[in-house]
Design a protein around this motif. Structure first.
Motif, PDB file in Angstrom:
ATOM      1  N   LYS A  16      22.861  10.664   8.256  1.00 46.15           N
ATOM      2  CA  LYS A  16      21.955  11.318   9.206  1.00 46.15           C
ATOM      3  C   LYS A  16      22.640  12.476   9.912  1.00 46.15           C
ATOM      4  CE  LYS A  16      19.468  10.443  13.536  1.00 46.15           C
ATOM      5  NZ  LYS A  16      18.648   9.532  14.315  1.00 46.15           N
ATOM      6  N   GLY A  18      20.129  14.646  11.459  1.00 45.02           N
ATOM      7  CA  GLY A  18      19.022  14.994  12.364  1.00 45.02           C
ATOM      8  C   GLY A  18      17.782  14.192  12.010  1.00 45.02           C
ATOM      9  N   GLY A  19      16.647  14.709  12.468  1.00 49.92           N
ATOM     10  CA  GLY A  19      15.382  13.986  12.323  1.00 49.92           C
ATOM     11  C   GLY A  19      14.957  13.755  10.879  1.00 49.92           C
ATOM     12  N   ASP A  22      15.525  10.259   9.902  1.00 54.54           N
ATOM     13  CA  ASP A  22      14.592   9.305  10.503  1.00 54.54           C
ATOM     14  C   ASP A  22      13.279   9.291   9.720  1.00 54.54           C
ATOM     15  OD1 ASP A  22      16.639   9.315  12.335  1.00 54.54           O
ATOM     16  OD2 ASP A  22      15.421   9.762  14.087  1.00 54.54           O
ATOM     17  N   VAL A 303      19.451  15.093  24.152  1.00 57.70           N
ATOM     18  CA  VAL A 303      20.000  14.401  22.971  1.00 57.70           C
ATOM     19  C   VAL A 303      19.667  15.298  21.798  1.00 57.70           C
ATOM     20  CG1 VAL A 303      19.919  12.354  21.494  1.00 57.70           C
ATOM     21  CG2 VAL A 303      19.595  12.110  23.967  1.00 57.70           C
ATOM     22  N   ARG A 305      21.114  18.296  18.507  1.00 54.21           N
ATOM     23  CA  ARG A 305      22.038  19.247  17.916  1.00 54.21           C
ATOM     24  C   ARG A 305      22.108  20.403  18.904  1.00 54.21           C
ATOM     25  NH1 ARG A 305      19.994  21.725  13.623  1.00 54.21           N
ATOM     26  NH2 ARG A 305      17.862  21.041  13.881  1.00 54.21           N
ATOM     27  N   VAL A 332      24.075  14.479  25.292  1.00 56.48           N
ATOM     28  CA  VAL A 332      24.657  13.817  24.120  1.00 56.48           C
ATOM     29  C   VAL A 332      24.349  14.749  22.962  1.00 56.48           C
ATOM     30  CG1 VAL A 332      24.652  11.762  22.643  1.00 56.48           C
ATOM     31  CG2 VAL A 332      24.158  11.543  25.102  1.00 56.48           C
ATOM     32  N   GLY A 333      25.354  15.447  22.488  1.00 55.34           N
ATOM     33  CA  GLY A 333      25.048  16.424  21.451  1.00 55.34           C
ATOM     34  C   GLY A 333      26.287  16.987  20.801  1.00 55.34           C
ATOM     35  N   SER A 334      26.059  17.672  19.679  1.00 59.38           N
ATOM     36  CA  SER A 334      27.177  18.352  19.035  1.00 59.38           C
ATOM     37  C   SER A 334      26.628  19.518  18.240  1.00 59.38           C
ATOM     38  CB  SER A 334      27.945  17.399  18.124  1.00 59.38           C
ATOM     39  OG  SER A 334      27.116  16.995  17.072  1.00 59.38           O
ATOM     40  N   GLY A 359      29.469  14.985  20.409  1.00 55.56           N
ATOM     41  CA  GLY A 359      29.646  14.209  19.190  1.00 55.56           C
ATOM     42  C   GLY A 359      28.381  13.436  18.935  1.00 55.56           C
ATOM     43  N   SER A 361      26.464   9.995  18.649  1.00 54.71           N
ATOM     44  CA  SER A 361      26.570   8.589  19.052  1.00 54.71           C
ATOM     45  C   SER A 361      25.190   7.967  19.140  1.00 54.71           C
ATOM     46  CB  SER A 361      27.269   8.476  20.412  1.00 54.71           C
ATOM     47  OG  SER A 361      27.071   7.160  20.919  1.00 54.71           O
ATOM     48  N   MET A 377      14.060  19.668  26.325  1.00 53.18           N
ATOM     49  CA  MET A 377      13.969  20.086  24.921  1.00 53.18           C
ATOM     50  C   MET A 377      13.303  21.467  24.865  1.00 53.18           C
ATOM     51  SD  MET A 377      12.633  17.602  21.939  1.00 53.18           S
ATOM     52  CE  MET A 377      12.893  17.935  20.210  1.00 53.18           C
ATOM     53  N   GLY A 385      10.058  17.748  15.879  1.00 54.19           N
ATOM     54  CA  GLY A 385      10.808  17.160  16.982  1.00 54.19           C
ATOM     55  C   GLY A 385      10.450  15.693  17.066  1.00 54.19           C
ATOM     56  N   LEU A 386      11.464  14.871  17.142  1.00 51.28           N
ATOM     57  CA  LEU A 386      11.238  13.427  17.283  1.00 51.28           C
ATOM     58  C   LEU A 386      11.674  12.941  18.649  1.00 51.28           C
ATOM     59  CD1 LEU A 386      12.492  12.406  13.741  1.00 51.28           C
ATOM     60  CD2 LEU A 386      10.145  12.277  14.585  1.00 51.28           C
ATOM     61  N   THR A 387      12.718  13.581  19.204  1.00 53.06           N
ATOM     62  CA  THR A 387      13.276  13.035  20.453  1.00 53.06           C
ATOM     63  C   THR A 387      12.253  13.041  21.588  1.00 53.06           C
ATOM     64  OG1 THR A 387      14.418  15.136  20.548  1.00 53.06           O
ATOM     65  CG2 THR A 387      15.755  13.244  20.136  1.00 53.06           C
ATOM     66  N   TYR A 390      10.366   9.894  21.072  1.00 54.13           N
ATOM     67  CA  TYR A 390      11.166   8.726  21.445  1.00 54.13           C
ATOM     68  C   TYR A 390      11.203   8.616  22.969  1.00 54.13           C
ATOM     69  CZ  TYR A 390      13.059   9.221  16.658  1.00 54.13           C
ATOM     70  OH  TYR A 390      13.211   9.345  15.299  1.00 54.13           O
TER      71      TYR A 390
HETATM   72  P1  ADP Z   1      16.350  17.817  14.529  1.00 50.07           P
HETATM   73  O1  ADP Z   1      16.011  17.110  13.293  1.00 50.07           O
HETATM   74  O2  ADP Z   1      15.932  19.246  14.525  1.00 50.07           O
HETATM   75  O3  ADP Z   1      17.762  17.653  14.939  1.00 50.07           O
HETATM   76  P2  ADP Z   1      14.604  15.854  15.827  1.00 50.07           P
HETATM   77  O4  ADP Z   1      14.146  15.737  17.237  1.00 50.07           O
HETATM   78  O5  ADP Z   1      13.575  15.786  14.783  1.00 50.07           O
HETATM   79  O6  ADP Z   1      15.458  17.187  15.726  1.00 50.07           O
HETATM   80  O7  ADP Z   1      15.597  14.683  15.487  1.00 50.07           O
HETATM   81  C1  ADP Z   1      16.867  14.555  16.063  1.00 50.07           C
HETATM   82  C2  ADP Z   1      17.419  13.189  15.718  1.00 50.07           C
HETATM   83  O8  ADP Z   1      18.821  13.245  15.802  1.00 50.07           O
HETATM   84  C3  ADP Z   1      16.969  12.109  16.657  1.00 50.07           C
HETATM   85  O9  ADP Z   1      16.969  10.860  15.978  1.00 50.07           O
HETATM   86  C4  ADP Z   1      18.088  12.125  17.721  1.00 50.07           C
HETATM   87  O10 ADP Z   1      18.204  10.911  18.400  1.00 50.07           O
HETATM   88  C5  ADP Z   1      19.279  12.386  16.840  1.00 50.07           C
HETATM   89  N1  ADP Z   1      20.418  13.023  17.481  1.00 50.07           N
HETATM   90  C6  ADP Z   1      20.591  14.346  17.773  1.00 50.07           C
HETATM   91  N2  ADP Z   1      21.795  14.564  18.311  1.00 50.07           N
HETATM   92  C7  ADP Z   1      22.394  13.361  18.374  1.00 50.07           C
HETATM   93  C8  ADP Z   1      23.685  12.928  18.836  1.00 50.07           C
HETATM   94  N3  ADP Z   1      24.575  13.773  19.325  1.00 50.07           N
HETATM   95  N4  ADP Z   1      23.980  11.615  18.736  1.00 50.07           N
HETATM   96  C9  ADP Z   1      23.072  10.741  18.232  1.00 50.07           C
HETATM   97  N5  ADP Z   1      21.863  11.094  17.785  1.00 50.07           N
HETATM   98  C10 ADP Z   1      21.534  12.389  17.850  1.00 50.07           C
END
Ligand code: ADP
Ligand code: GLC
Length: 472
Positions: A16, A18-19, A22, A303, A305, A332-334, A359, A361, A377, A385-387, A390
């Motif tokens: 994984k 990103g989204g 999922d 949360v 990227r 929480v990001g990288s 990083g 997590s 966001m 977008g999923l976050t 969530y």
């Molecule tokens: P994208 O696919 O453009 O990154 P989405 O919102 O569709 O955006 O999905 C992001 C997914 O990545 C979500 O499941 C989110 O929880 C996860 N995610 C993003 N950054 C992190 C991180 N640093 N640590 C853990 N999960 C992350």
């Protein structure tokens, strides 16, 4: 029973970034729930190989794309009812790091061949040439990585229909053309104006858009935006030429993974009837980041990227205002090195009000969803977008720019929307802090958000209707 083969590089929880992961994990399972025979083809990355139990080889060949051996294995990954085909080509996929780049950053130099292999395997499975026991009615390709499958099918005309889903048009999969001869594809496909050619390069996404029977993207508004050329990255004219075949189907949420009722990453569970557990999660989140616990203002979370698309420079610029308004921020990001550095600086400047984890997590992503009050966001583009979805389930109100899938999923009853052309994020944050003081109004918005249902069922039916329409 409709048979569908999904092709993807990512699959939660094993691979994984990103989204995408999922979605490709949840969609086949949701399709299975409504009676579709759904399977998935993925590269044999180390985590997939390690998780794959007993699997049987359905195909084996030597010398393809310069690999000593390549096998296609059929089996099941733990806790999944839908089967996988794994492209076991150790020379291409048994590598550390994420699917696309070195552990130290930078794409692998042979990505053209690596993902051509995935596309080739998807096409041959779809044509019924690798597994004599099964072939799909529909091949569903996700994003650019497996998109050469459409090119491999272009001259064979097997009785399979194809769907290509754009998860993000900003990632087109472009390569210089010099290795084209190694792909075993017809010359015309990459000739000037051919479906693979893009300004002298090879472009996987263009092949998907032009050669698939149907093109989908992950929200109705993003479908409109990319065909209007708003975020087409130069590919808008190509997308527009397939307008009649482009449809936006909103992603769903896997509430088996993302729901505070049963989330095992949290110190305690909660639900809309009793949200006291959320206060405990907030305390734990603050404790984890050593944040002051006597601040009355909301905790904003990110949360994500970290990049320009996600608008996180806007968050950097607004943090001083956020802190001055009596709020806190957890990131929480990288991603982008400069943004990482800027967030680290902010944390050092406001150690009791800003917490930063640079990083990936999974546990912290869940804890932040539960312990936060509002999710920032401010994406400039957002295919779906999923976050934000969530966050709603966790009673954390999304604060979003009104673009793409964010425009389709967030309204003023369950979150906050803005447009940076007219309002700054700082102003929006001040407004959110103000609304947070009004406990009755905030609670009402939380309840509305938590009770909304963005589960996969209706999207799975929308995909099924599309597959059936293609099958005639
Ligand atoms: P994208 O696919 O453009 O990154 P989405 O919102 O569709 O955006 O999905 C992001 C997914 O990545 C979500 O499941 C989110 O929880 C996860 N995610 C993003 N950054 C992190 C991180 N640093 N640590 C853990 N999960 C992350
Ligand atoms: C992409 C998009 C995101 C979408 C995800 C899953 O990564 O950036 O908006 O939710 O794919 O479709």
């Amino acid at each position: 029973m409709t048979r569908v083969l999904h092709a993807t590089t990512e699959l939660f929880p094993w691979v994984k970034t990103g989204g995408l992961a999922d979605v490709t994990a949840a969609l086949p399972e949701a399709l299975a729930d409504i009676g579709v025979d759904a399977r998935t083809v993925v590269p044999g990355f180390p985590a997939i190989m390690a998780a794959l139990g007993d699997a049987s080889p359905v195909y084996e060949v030597a010398g393809l794309f310069g690999t000593a051996t390549m096998r296609v294995l059929h089996g099941f990954l733990p806790n999944r009812k839908t089967a996988v085909y794994v492209v076991d080509a150790p020379a291409l996929f048994q590598r550390p790091g994420n699917p696309y780049s070195h552990p130290t950053g930078g794409d692998w130099s042979d990505n053209l061949l690596r993902f051509a292999m995935l596309g080739w395997a998807a096409a041959k499975l779809a044509a019924g040439e690798l597994d004599r026991q099964w072939r799909p009615d529909v091949l569903h390709v996700h994003d650019w990585h497996p998109a050469l499958a459409h090119a491999y099918l272009a001259e064979a005309w097997p009785p399979v229909k194809t769907v290509f889903t754009i998860h993000n048009i900003d990632y087109p999969g472009r390569f210089p053309p010099h290795d084209y001869g190694r792909l075993g594809l017809a010359h015309w496909l990459a000739a000037p104006y051919g479906p693979l050619e893009f300004f002298g390069d090879l472009c996987f996404l263009k092949a998907g858009v032009l050669l698939a029977h149907r093109v989908t993207t992950v929200s109705p508004t993003y479908a409109e935006e990319i065909s209007l050329g708003k975020h087409g990255g130069g590919l808008d004219a190509i997308v527009r030429s397939r307008d009649d075949r482009l449809v936006g189907i909103l992603n769903g949420v896997d509430y088996g993974t993302w729901d505070p009722r049963h989330d095992t990453h949290l110190p305690t569970t909660y639900d809309p009837h009793d949200v006291t557990g959320k206060t405990i999660c907030k305390a734990q989140l603050r404790q984890h980041f050593a944040l002051a616990d006597d601040t009355a203002g909301p905790v904003f979370i990110v949360v994500s990227r970290l990049n320009w698309q996600k608008g996180l420079d806007l968050v950097v610029n607004a943090t001083e205002t956020l802190v001055a308004a009596g709020a806190q921020l957890v990131v929480v990001g990288s991603g982008d090195g400069h943004l990482e550095w800027q967030f680290r600086q902010l944390q050092q400047r406001f150690p009791r009000q800003v917490g930063v984890h640079l990083g990936y997590s999974e546990p912290l992503a869940h804890l932040a969803m539960a312990g936060g009050d509002a999710l920032l966001m401010p994406s400039r583009h957002e295919p779906c977008g999923l976050t934000q979805l969530y966050a709603k389930r966790y009673g954390t109100l999304p604060v979003v720019q009104s673009v793409g899938g964010l425009a389709d999923t967030v309204d003023h009853h369950s979150g906050f929307t803005f447009d940076e052309q007219f309002t700054s994020l700082s102003d929006v944050i001040q407004h959110v802090v103000h609304v947070h003081h009004d406990r009755t109004r905030w609670q009402q918005m939380m309840m509305t958000a938590m009770r909304q249902n963005f589960g996969w069922e209706s999207s799975a039916y929308a995909y099924l209707r599309l597959y059936q329409e293609l099958q005639g």
